[in-house]
Design an enzyme around this catalytic site. Sequence first.
Site, PDB file in Angstrom:
ATOM      1  CD  GLU A   1      45.887 -10.377  39.698  1.00 46.08           C
ATOM      2  OE1 GLU A   1      46.599 -10.896  40.564  1.00 46.08           O
ATOM      3  OE2 GLU A   1      44.868 -10.898  39.266  1.00 46.08           O
TER       4      GLU A   1
ATOM      5  CG  ASP B   1      41.298 -11.729  40.305  1.00 43.55           C
ATOM      6  OD1 ASP B   1      42.338 -11.388  40.886  1.00 43.55           O
ATOM      7  OD2 ASP B   1      40.912 -12.911  40.232  1.00 43.55           O
TER       8      ASP B   1
END
Length: 735
Positions: A468, A415
């Site tokens: 991401e 993330d």
Amino acid sequence: MRYERTDLMIGTVAEGLQALVEGRHGDPFSILGHHRYDDLDVVRALLPGAVSVDVVEADTNRTLTRLEVIHAGGLFAGAIGSAARYLFRIHWQDAVQETEDPYSFGLLLGDLDLHLISQGTHYDLGRTLGAVPMEVDGVQGVRFSVWAPNARRVSVVGDFNSWDGRRHPMRLRPSAGVWEIFIPRLTHGERYKFELLDAHGDLLPQKADPVARASEAAPSTASIVASSRPFRWNDEDWMRARRADRAGTGAISVYEVHPGSWLRIAEEGNRPLDWVELSQRLIPYARDLGFTHIEFLPIMEHPFGGSWGYQPLGLFAPTGRYGMPEDFAYFVDRCHAAGIGVILDWVPAHFPTDVWGLARFDGTALYEHEDPREGFHRDWNTLIYNLGRNEVKGFLIASALEWLEHYHVDALRVDAVASMLYRDYSREEGEWIPNQYGGRENLEAVEFFKHLNSIIHERCPHALTVAEESTAWPGVTRAPEEGGLGFDFKWNMGWMHDTLHYMQDDPVHRKYHHGAMTFGMIYAYSERFMLPLSHDEVVHGKGSLLGKMPGDHWQRLANLRAYYGFMWGHPGKKLLFMGGELAQEGEWSHDGSVHWDLLDRPDHAGILQLIRDLNRLYNREPALQFSDLEPGGFEWAVADDAENSIYGMLRSPQDRSSYILIISNFTPVPRHDYRVGVPMEGRFEVVLNTDAAIYGGSDLGQVEAWAERQPAHGKDFSVLLTLPPLATVFLRWKR
């Protein structure tokens, strides 16, 4: 042997004794336990609240002596006359406890362990630091160890010692800044924390274990001693097959799930399902829909449910919200038995500031940066890991390996990579510190990602990593030895933003933004991409995917069906967040549940059937898989018909044994006798039409088309098609 009471205090000083009973002594092993002075064997124990303490010979159960009270703060001492192995028989006000002396055990961690911890290369921290049930010198118990180099004193506290920091102060191993102690006769299931004094002697809030492998469910915050018994895996066949497709070249279709809000039981206080229940309901559901993977929002222990797991504090522990660690392992095992991989979101970018967590763990900025210009995320009010410290890098890499190796997880989606790569991320001029060359790149983060991915791919050759990353940072999925970061895939955030923006336009205006749907192919092979329609697109006032579509209810559903068809036809792996498969009308809420009642409506049930059929088509057609990563299998059949808002993609496998023609009409106007150029003659069979009645469409279109020798779009052959309104059609040609 005759001895004086003062003999029992030989080798000590009054100040040290006072510090010990007050919980301020940094070297308790120098006073407590067994010590031999010339011909005198002395045993000392600090047991505040004990009535009396007998020393018992371990082998014969013979009482050797009763310890004297030598300080009212609970310090006992006595001479035992020999160096025999002994036990304590402790008389409390309402109970008698028999146990070995924690201070009778020698050094626990080896020099190699300590060296590797300091170097940041100990990748099995979950079985080294923290709480590890084990046997020492024939005695069962739990070894506790924690990295806190700047603390003056560290103790283990828990139910087993009434959370009294005086009872079990630890030994410092100064070469690594690690504190350790073995507490006999404890076992898994015990609750515990660490109590620390900072370098100034000030008491800190009790801290949860940074490498705890189990934790209490929020809002409770204690760590739990996890079992060391290996889980009995039954996924050998899956693991072998997984190694065979290390490159991820096949179909990857991901169902993204927040486990706490996929399905709640309204009749039982709106509780979420646990891991065993999810294995019984989620796995068959995802398998039936043809998804190859289930991806969970972070399941690492986190204090605030509203963070959805993206502010974790227990990077080694599955959250207690859904069961025990063994239950999560069972879920993974059941996924593999069903032919489904498991992806976990993992957050090495930042952590929350809760005082019982990592923040100023030993009274200093240990895991985070001291300077807020480097160490504080204003967007999320979180602290940033200091990747310049070897121990912090090793901590994070060991966490990643914990999930991949010990839980057999198939992939990690990392993330907020962009926030780690740029020192000026979400900061104004003067609010960030340039790197050593004066640039904005975070060189420590770059090296961390290279090292992380190299270690993962070396130790877990079956596993994938997904970034991401929302910027144009070059080489995210290039190998580290080629200057890249080493990820296997990158979320294509640009494609998602461009195409969703296009779909939100009224069809009459789409011709002015035609390039939004084709732009992604300009850079489609610069990285290995995954196309995400994730949770981020259905929260914070953005509405649902269906809610973004223009028109009346039928047109909104038709737009969404056409968009899904375009996405599954477009090169790139697929990801869809839960609720999207049934065209959920409302925005996702982590406190609610997927709107399952919509399946009672045929038009929404039709969307579910479409996702099922798109996945099945994707899984069986090599033409739709090969050019996910290789440009040789893709070309635009129609790219410039902005006036009609029509797009055509032609995809083929490596051997050109078949072709799939994907045609999308993004207007509500049917197009009859629409000619599309193709590279060969022969029969094209319609294998999927998003306007079919079974999906809730108008059922316009044809079942086949014949390519004839008539030039179009630069090709010698062409097919004549009827294009349904707001629809995507898949046609297959086979040799």
